[in-house]
Design an enzyme around this catalytic site. Structure first.
Site, PDB file in Angstrom:
ATOM      1  N   TYR A 169     -59.745  55.045  31.079  1.00  0.00           N
ATOM      2  CA  TYR A 169     -60.014  55.541  29.733  1.00  0.00           C
ATOM      3  C   TYR A 169     -60.486  54.354  28.896  1.00  0.00           C
ATOM      4  O   TYR A 169     -61.057  53.414  29.437  1.00  0.00           O
ATOM      5  CB  TYR A 169     -58.737  56.239  29.209  1.00  0.00           C
ATOM      6  CG  TYR A 169     -58.951  57.015  27.965  1.00  0.00           C
ATOM      7  CD1 TYR A 169     -59.996  57.948  27.855  1.00  0.00           C
ATOM      8  CD2 TYR A 169     -58.127  56.845  26.855  1.00  0.00           C
ATOM      9  CE1 TYR A 169     -60.207  58.655  26.684  1.00  0.00           C
ATOM     10  CE2 TYR A 169     -58.328  57.557  25.690  1.00  0.00           C
ATOM     11  CZ  TYR A 169     -59.372  58.450  25.610  1.00  0.00           C
ATOM     12  OH  TYR A 169     -59.574  59.139  24.443  1.00  0.00           O
TER      13      TYR A 169
ATOM     14  N   ASP B  99     -59.445  66.413  19.419  1.00  0.00           N
ATOM     15  CA  ASP B  99     -58.560  65.263  19.529  1.00  0.00           C
ATOM     16  C   ASP B  99     -59.020  64.096  18.660  1.00  0.00           C
ATOM     17  O   ASP B  99     -58.194  63.347  18.137  1.00  0.00           O
ATOM     18  CB  ASP B  99     -58.478  64.834  20.996  1.00  0.00           C
ATOM     19  CG  ASP B  99     -57.496  63.719  21.166  1.00  0.00           C
ATOM     20  OD1 ASP B  99     -56.342  63.912  20.746  1.00  0.00           O
ATOM     21  OD2 ASP B  99     -57.880  62.659  21.680  1.00  0.00           O
ATOM     22  N   ASP B 100     -60.334  63.934  18.508  1.00  0.00           N
ATOM     23  CA  ASP B 100     -60.841  62.815  17.696  1.00  0.00           C
ATOM     24  C   ASP B 100     -60.365  62.946  16.252  1.00  0.00           C
ATOM     25  O   ASP B 100     -60.148  61.955  15.567  1.00  0.00           O
ATOM     26  CB  ASP B 100     -62.371  62.780  17.726  1.00  0.00           C
ATOM     27  CG  ASP B 100     -62.888  62.744  19.153  1.00  0.00           C
ATOM     28  OD1 ASP B 100     -62.428  61.893  19.912  1.00  0.00           O
ATOM     29  OD2 ASP B 100     -63.721  63.604  19.510  1.00  0.00           O
TER      30      ASP B 100
ATOM     31  N   ARG C 137     -71.631  61.874  20.495  1.00  0.00           N
ATOM     32  CA  ARG C 137     -70.996  60.714  19.850  1.00  0.00           C
ATOM     33  C   ARG C 137     -69.883  60.223  20.756  1.00  0.00           C
ATOM     34  O   ARG C 137     -68.713  60.540  20.581  1.00  0.00           O
ATOM     35  CB  ARG C 137     -70.471  61.102  18.468  1.00  0.00           C
ATOM     36  CG  ARG C 137     -70.246  59.927  17.546  1.00  0.00           C
ATOM     37  CD  ARG C 137     -68.789  59.787  17.144  1.00  0.00           C
ATOM     38  NE  ARG C 137     -67.925  59.720  18.309  1.00  0.00           N
ATOM     39  CZ  ARG C 137     -66.627  59.963  18.307  1.00  0.00           C
ATOM     40  NH1 ARG C 137     -66.026  60.340  17.225  1.00  0.00           N
ATOM     41  NH2 ARG C 137     -65.896  59.851  19.405  1.00  0.00           N
TER      42      ARG C 137
ATOM     43  N   LYS D 110     -60.240  61.527  30.214  1.00  0.00           N
ATOM     44  CA  LYS D 110     -59.190  62.093  29.391  1.00  0.00           C
ATOM     45  C   LYS D 110     -58.318  63.046  30.216  1.00  0.00           C
ATOM     46  O   LYS D 110     -57.094  63.040  30.105  1.00  0.00           O
ATOM     47  CB  LYS D 110     -59.829  62.851  28.237  1.00  0.00           C
ATOM     48  CG  LYS D 110     -59.112  62.605  26.980  1.00  0.00           C
ATOM     49  CD  LYS D 110     -59.985  62.667  25.781  1.00  0.00           C
ATOM     50  CE  LYS D 110     -59.127  62.332  24.592  1.00  0.00           C
ATOM     51  NZ  LYS D 110     -59.848  62.165  23.375  1.00  0.00           N
TER      52      LYS D 110
ATOM     53  N   GLU E 258     -64.367  67.351  22.341  1.00  0.00           N
ATOM     54  CA  GLU E 258     -64.324  65.899  22.544  1.00  0.00           C
ATOM     55  C   GLU E 258     -65.659  65.231  22.231  1.00  0.00           C
ATOM     56  O   GLU E 258     -66.705  65.613  22.775  1.00  0.00           O
ATOM     57  CB  GLU E 258     -63.959  65.622  24.015  1.00  0.00           C
ATOM     58  CG  GLU E 258     -63.912  64.168  24.406  1.00  0.00           C
ATOM     59  CD  GLU E 258     -62.790  63.404  23.721  1.00  0.00           C
ATOM     60  OE1 GLU E 258     -61.775  64.015  23.347  1.00  0.00           O
ATOM     61  OE2 GLU E 258     -62.942  62.185  23.547  1.00  0.00           O
ATOM     62  N   ASP E 259     -65.620  64.241  21.364  1.00  0.00           N
ATOM     63  CA  ASP E 259     -66.775  63.386  21.084  1.00  0.00           C
ATOM     64  C   ASP E 259     -68.044  64.162  20.725  1.00  0.00           C
ATOM     65  O   ASP E 259     -69.141  63.862  21.224  1.00  0.00           O
ATOM     66  CB  ASP E 259     -67.020  62.421  22.257  1.00  0.00           C
ATOM     67  CG  ASP E 259     -66.043  61.236  22.210  1.00  0.00           C
ATOM     68  OD1 ASP E 259     -65.203  61.205  21.288  1.00  0.00           O
ATOM     69  OD2 ASP E 259     -66.120  60.349  23.073  1.00  0.00           O
TER      70      ASP E 259
ATOM     71  N   ASN F 200     -62.866  51.884  18.985  1.00  0.00           N
ATOM     72  CA  ASN F 200     -63.073  51.627  20.412  1.00  0.00           C
ATOM     73  C   ASN F 200     -64.558  51.564  20.698  1.00  0.00           C
ATOM     74  O   ASN F 200     -65.341  52.134  19.950  1.00  0.00           O
ATOM     75  CB  ASN F 200     -62.481  52.781  21.232  1.00  0.00           C
ATOM     76  CG  ASN F 200     -60.970  52.758  21.253  1.00  0.00           C
ATOM     77  OD1 ASN F 200     -60.366  51.715  21.382  1.00  0.00           O
ATOM     78  ND2 ASN F 200     -60.382  53.929  21.112  1.00  0.00           N
TER      79      ASN F 200
END
Ligand code: NAD
Length: 546
Positions: A102, A266-267, A154, A172, A243-244, A406
């Site tokens: 990760y 989650d972001d 992203r 993940k 996600e993203d 990150n």
């Protein structure tokens, strides 16, 4: 029907089909009786090794690899060969392995995804599959319990990587299994390929996705809608984790689907819970009240507004008026302080666009607003400069400094810088891992404010309770649960989170809190078990073999 010798009478895989299936394969750890029963005799060298011996053998070569990308490739290959062994190594060496599977190394792996591609994992659903998504999903051989889905626009702080973003759902979901014991066959990584607007990525000769620009607007929305509907049809009750996605879709998708299906982003929400837990820990050290905090964010995107929203909810829960609580959180983006008078502010920033004269830069914003906490989530490396950190140390006896961006290259500051420029007084958390820091005879152990403390437990709890929706209140409960698991000795060494090797205990406790919330709000899809924690622990997959 399988070839002779590859399937049993009832169609159960045998022989080479077993060895080539990473879910079934245990390599040289198959016992003699298993080899007999599965038709493996002669297909393996005669000596039986234990799983622990296999792990030792893997680690011996793995640890000789100097390049982290080579380590990623080696782990990935093991994942494709023998899942029990892969997950047993992840569980037993989570501190060492999480940064590879990760963040931060998965970021590098996504950037090189086309070059290091070996075997597909998960499902790639492209815009060309429109009208057929349910049929495509039926190609997945297992009953999915949780889907992590991205459109790759992203990826971490790295921008649009298109189909190469697949590394993130895969990584993940590996953590959902390692950290929370969700069975690997319940985990389905999905990339929705609608194109890629990054010319360098799309034109790379090894790019694996569609070579077209992104589809947007009504066509994009219809594609997502078809995906969500098909996923629920093929895998009833499946949890969907967004996600993203880029800002312009992430907030919309969360709002559109959060009350319709069991889903979360989650972001936005996981990050919020982990950051709030870190703040709770910091306040245990300072003894200050949450409602007395002023939080200045560098960044005004999904992470920043998600954290701010949860901080505000926590303040309101402690009796503060919402209007007052909102004014404790301030955002700085690339144009400076987010204030009401600014033109054309994106919708998600408006809640925090307070009445205030314009301020052009972060340092001036600190001098003006005198925050007790700064939280870096802009994905711009090195922005917590010496001046920024010294100013925070001037304003606060124990400044709260979270450098959450990150991967490591985008971190606002290193742990060393945070402690050095605040004279060892910073209450620090980081997005990417940093080694312990020695300063003035003291050892500080910074821990990652990484949403991997939160999402595995949330997913496990939602699956266990068959939760019909995943609410903001559940993330508040997750934050409180995580904070309660931080010990006095963690705090004494500057750690605001529990040690990572405790992650399965952390995830089980969070899952129990999520399940309890689902049952208490009548949004669970099954009867409440007598002991929620015991019920959750009994469901957790353990990859170890005796
Ligand atoms: P995002 O794209 O939604 O937000 C980034 C924000 O930064 C945008 O508002 C943008 O305007 C702003 N920005 C860009 N350049 C800036 C500059 N020079 N100065 C100030 N602001 C600037 O992304 P996100 O989802 O909010 O994630 C941001 C970062 O946080 C990423 O690096 C991500 O990896 C990290 N993150 C970490 C965790 C964790 O668990 N530690 C969780 C989520 C996100």
């Amino acid at each position: 029907m399988g070839k002779a010798g590859t399937s049993g009478a009832a169609g159960a895989p045998r022989g080479l089909n077993v060895l080539r299936d990473p879910v079934l394969n245990r390599g040289t750890a198959f016992t003699e009786a298993e080899r007999d029963a599965l038709g493996l005799t002669g297909l393996l060298p005669p000596r039986v090794h234990t799983q622990a011996e296999q792990a030792e053998r893997f680690l011996m070569t793995f640890r000789k690899l100097a390049d982290p990308l080579d380590k990623f490739i080696a782990l990935n290959a093991l994942h494709d060969r023998n899942e029990d062994l892969f997950f047993s190594i992840l569980v037993d060496h989570i501190d060492e392995m999480q940064p590879i599977v990760y963040t931060p190394i998965v970021g590098l792996a996504c950037q090189k995804f086309g070059q290091i591609f070996q075997r597909p994992r998960g499902m790639f659903i492209s815009i060309r599959d429109r009208g057929n998504i349910a049929k495509v999903l039926r190609n997945w051989p297992y009953q999915a319990g949780i889907i992590v889905v991205t459109d790759g626009e992203r990826i971490l702080g790295l921008g649009d990587l298109g189909a190469h973003g697949m590394g993130i759902p895969v990584g993940k979901l590996s953590l959902y299994t390692a950290c929370a014991g969700i069975h690997p066959t319940q985990c389905l990584p999905v990339t929705l390929d609608v194109g890629c607007n990054n010319d360098a990525v799309r034109n790379d000769p090894f790019y694996v996705g569609l070579r077209q620009k992104r589809v947007t607007g009504a066509e994009y929305d219809a594609f997502i809608e078809e995906f969500v509907t098909a996923a629920q049809e093929v895998f009833p009750g499946v949890v969907i984790q967004w996600e993203d996605f880029a800002n312009h879709n992430a907030f919309r998708l969360l709002e559109n689907y959060r009350d319709r299906v069991s889903s979360f982003n989650d972001d936005i929400q996981g990050t919020a819970a982990v950051a709030l837990a870190g703040i709770f820990s910091a306040l245990r050290v300072t003894g200050a009240k949450l409602t007395d905090q002023r939080v200045l964010f560098l960044g005004a995107g999904e992470a920043a507004t998600g954290i701010a929203d949860l901080v505000v909810s926590a303040m309101v829960a402690q009796g503060m008026a919402r209007e007052e609580a909102l004014r404790t959180c301030w955002l700085v983006d690339s144009q400076g302080l987010v204030v009401k008078s600014r033109q054309k502010l994106a919708h998600h920033k408006l809640t925090y666009a307070h009445d205030h004269p314009p301020v052009g830069d972060f340092l001036t914003a600190i001098r003006t607003l005198k925050p007790t906490a700064i939280i870096g989530v802009a994905a711009v490396g090195g922005t917590f400069t010496r001046e920024v950190l010294e100013e925070m140390a001037k304003l606060n006896e124990r400044p709260i400094v979270f450098a959450l961006s990150n991967p490591t290259s985008q971190a606002e500051c290193t742990a060393e810088e945070a402690y050095r420029w605040t004279g060892g007084r910073a209450l620090f958390a980081c997005g990417s891992p940093f080694d312990p820091v020695q300063l003035n005879g003291q050892t500080f152990v910074p821990r990652q404010g990484n949403n991997s403390y939160i999402f595995p437990g949330v997913g496990l709890g939602a699956i266990a309770a068959k939760a019909k929706v995943i609410s903001d209140d559940m993330f508040m409960k997750a934050a409180h649960t995580l904070a309660h698991l931080v010990t006095e000795s963690d705090l004494a060494q500057g750690s605001l989170y529990p040690a990572l090797p405790r992650i399965r205990e952390v995830s089980a406790q969070i899952a129990a809190a999520i399940a309890a919330a689902a049952h208490n709000t009548r949004s669970a899809g099954r009867a409440r078990p007598a002991d929620l924690l015991q019920d959750i622990e009994a469901q957790m997959y353990d990859p170890h073999q005796q």
